[in-house]
Design a protein around this motif. Structure first.
Motif, PDB file in Angstrom:
ATOM      1  N   MET A 251       0.822  -1.187   0.000  1.00  0.00           N
ATOM      2  CA  MET A 251       0.000   0.000   0.000  1.00  0.00           C
ATOM      3  C   MET A 251       0.869   1.254   0.000  1.00  0.00           C
ATOM      4  SD  MET A 251      -3.218   0.752   2.385  1.00  0.00           S
ATOM      5  CE  MET A 251      -4.256   2.113   2.052  1.00  0.00           C
ATOM      6  N   THR A 252       2.020   1.206   0.611  1.00  0.00           N
ATOM      7  CA  THR A 252       2.871   2.380   0.690  1.00  0.00           C
ATOM      8  C   THR A 252       3.350   2.823  -0.675  1.00  0.00           C
ATOM      9  OG1 THR A 252       3.624   1.690   2.857  1.00  0.00           O
ATOM     10  CG2 THR A 252       4.954   3.326   1.730  1.00  0.00           C
ATOM     11  N   GLU A 253       3.931   1.915  -1.450  1.00  0.00           N
ATOM     12  CA  GLU A 253       4.502   2.291  -2.723  1.00  0.00           C
ATOM     13  C   GLU A 253       3.445   2.822  -3.686  1.00  0.00           C
ATOM     14  OE1 GLU A 253       7.224  -1.124  -1.363  1.00  0.00           O
ATOM     15  OE2 GLU A 253       5.697  -1.530  -2.826  1.00  0.00           O
ATOM     16  N   ALA A 254       2.288   2.242  -3.689  1.00  0.00           N
ATOM     17  CA  ALA A 254       1.244   2.663  -4.613  1.00  0.00           C
ATOM     18  C   ALA A 254       0.628   3.997  -4.198  1.00  0.00           C
ATOM     19  CB  ALA A 254       0.151   1.603  -4.685  1.00  0.00           C
TER      20      ALA A 254
ATOM     21  N   GLU B 230      -6.502   7.573   5.116  1.00  0.00           N
ATOM     22  CA  GLU B 230      -6.634   6.237   4.531  1.00  0.00           C
ATOM     23  C   GLU B 230      -5.935   5.185   5.390  1.00  0.00           C
ATOM     24  OE1 GLU B 230      -5.450   6.099   0.408  1.00  0.00           O
ATOM     25  OE2 GLU B 230      -6.588   7.908  -0.031  1.00  0.00           O
ATOM     26  N   TYR B 231      -4.718   5.483   5.826  1.00  0.00           N
ATOM     27  CA  TYR B 231      -3.984   4.517   6.653  1.00  0.00           C
ATOM     28  C   TYR B 231      -4.663   4.314   8.000  1.00  0.00           C
ATOM     29  CZ  TYR B 231       0.101   3.359   3.862  1.00  0.00           C
ATOM     30  OH  TYR B 231       0.938   2.846   2.902  1.00  0.00           O
ATOM     31  N   GLN B 232      -5.189   5.372   8.595  1.00  0.00           N
ATOM     32  CA  GLN B 232      -5.881   5.227   9.873  1.00  0.00           C
ATOM     33  C   GLN B 232      -7.131   4.370   9.721  1.00  0.00           C
ATOM     34  OE1 GLN B 232      -6.244   9.411  10.752  1.00  0.00           O
ATOM     35  NE2 GLN B 232      -4.339   9.443  11.923  1.00  0.00           N
TER      36      GLN B 232
ATOM     37  N   TYR C 171      -7.604   2.128   7.356  1.00  0.00           N
ATOM     38  CA  TYR C 171      -7.139   0.770   7.066  1.00  0.00           C
ATOM     39  C   TYR C 171      -6.738   0.051   8.354  1.00  0.00           C
ATOM     40  CZ  TYR C 171      -4.009  -2.973   5.578  1.00  0.00           C
ATOM     41  OH  TYR C 171      -3.389  -4.187   5.423  1.00  0.00           O
ATOM     42  N   ARG C 172      -5.999   0.737   9.228  1.00  0.00           N
ATOM     43  CA  ARG C 172      -5.556   0.135  10.487  1.00  0.00           C
ATOM     44  C   ARG C 172      -6.766  -0.266  11.331  1.00  0.00           C
ATOM     45  NH1 ARG C 172      -4.351   0.358  15.728  1.00  0.00           N
ATOM     46  NH2 ARG C 172      -2.216  -0.054  16.431  1.00  0.00           N
ATOM     47  N   GLU C 173      -7.718   0.652  11.438  1.00  0.00           N
ATOM     48  CA  GLU C 173      -8.921   0.386  12.234  1.00  0.00           C
ATOM     49  C   GLU C 173      -9.705  -0.798  11.661  1.00  0.00           C
ATOM     50  OE1 GLU C 173     -11.336   1.338  15.492  1.00  0.00           O
ATOM     51  OE2 GLU C 173      -9.489   2.327  14.912  1.00  0.00           O
ATOM     52  N   ARG C 174      -9.888  -0.801  10.352  1.00  0.00           N
ATOM     53  CA  ARG C 174     -10.635  -1.892   9.708  1.00  0.00           C
ATOM     54  C   ARG C 174      -9.913  -3.227   9.867  1.00  0.00           C
ATOM     55  NH1 ARG C 174     -10.710   0.170   4.964  1.00  0.00           N
ATOM     56  NH2 ARG C 174      -9.182  -1.183   4.023  1.00  0.00           N
ATOM     57  N   LEU C 175      -8.608  -3.237   9.667  1.00  0.00           N
ATOM     58  CA  LEU C 175      -7.818  -4.459   9.817  1.00  0.00           C
ATOM     59  C   LEU C 175      -7.959  -5.015  11.230  1.00  0.00           C
ATOM     60  CD1 LEU C 175      -5.673  -6.454   8.683  1.00  0.00           C
ATOM     61  CD2 LEU C 175      -3.947  -4.863   9.549  1.00  0.00           C
TER      62      LEU C 175
ATOM     63  N   ALA D 242       2.350  -2.649  13.623  1.00  0.00           N
ATOM     64  CA  ALA D 242       3.580  -1.877  13.823  1.00  0.00           C
ATOM     65  C   ALA D 242       4.043  -1.237  12.513  1.00  0.00           C
ATOM     66  CB  ALA D 242       4.678  -2.761  14.406  1.00  0.00           C
ATOM     67  N   LYS D 243       3.925  -1.965  11.405  1.00  0.00           N
ATOM     68  CA  LYS D 243       4.290  -1.402  10.098  1.00  0.00           C
ATOM     69  C   LYS D 243       3.394  -0.215   9.749  1.00  0.00           C
ATOM     70  CE  LYS D 243       5.713  -5.810   8.126  1.00  0.00           C
ATOM     71  NZ  LYS D 243       5.346  -6.835   7.131  1.00  0.00           N
ATOM     72  N   ILE D 244       2.105  -0.386   9.980  1.00  0.00           N
ATOM     73  CA  ILE D 244       1.152   0.685   9.687  1.00  0.00           C
ATOM     74  C   ILE D 244       1.436   1.889  10.577  1.00  0.00           C
ATOM     75  CG2 ILE D 244      -1.292   1.357   9.744  1.00  0.00           C
ATOM     76  CD1 ILE D 244      -1.903  -1.653   9.117  1.00  0.00           C
TER      77      ILE D 244
END
Length: 79
Positions: free
Chosen positions: A1-4, A24-26, A28-32, A59-61
């Motif tokens: 997801m990072t590179e794209a 978007e990342y927040q 994604y983290r919550e949904r995951l 941790a990566k997110i």
């Protein structure tokens, strides 16, 4: 997801771009986290075991989120 999601080095990135990526990342983290815990619950896998397997990905997110926050702060020194 990072590179794209991140633009190439030769492109300029705006504060709005970073804000959108952060959101978007927040999300994604919550949904995951929520979906994984819910699935584990249905599969009768302990929350401790689930979190142990999920923690490296979280941790990566979190690392990406921190990098984005730092970059955002460098673009908006007044905030």
């Amino acid at each position: 997801m990072t590179e794209a999601s991140e633009p190439q080095n030769n492109e300029t990135i705006s504060a709005q771009d970073i804000a959108e990526l952060l959101e978007e990342y927040q999300q994604y983290r919550e949904r995951l986290l929520n979906e994984t815990l819910e699935t584990a619950k249905r599969a009768k896998i302990s929350q401790t075991a689930t979190m142990a397997r999920l923690e490296p990905e979280l941790a990566k997110i979190d690392s990406v989120l921190e990098q984005l926050r730092q970059r955002q702060a460098s673009l908006n020194p007044n905030t």
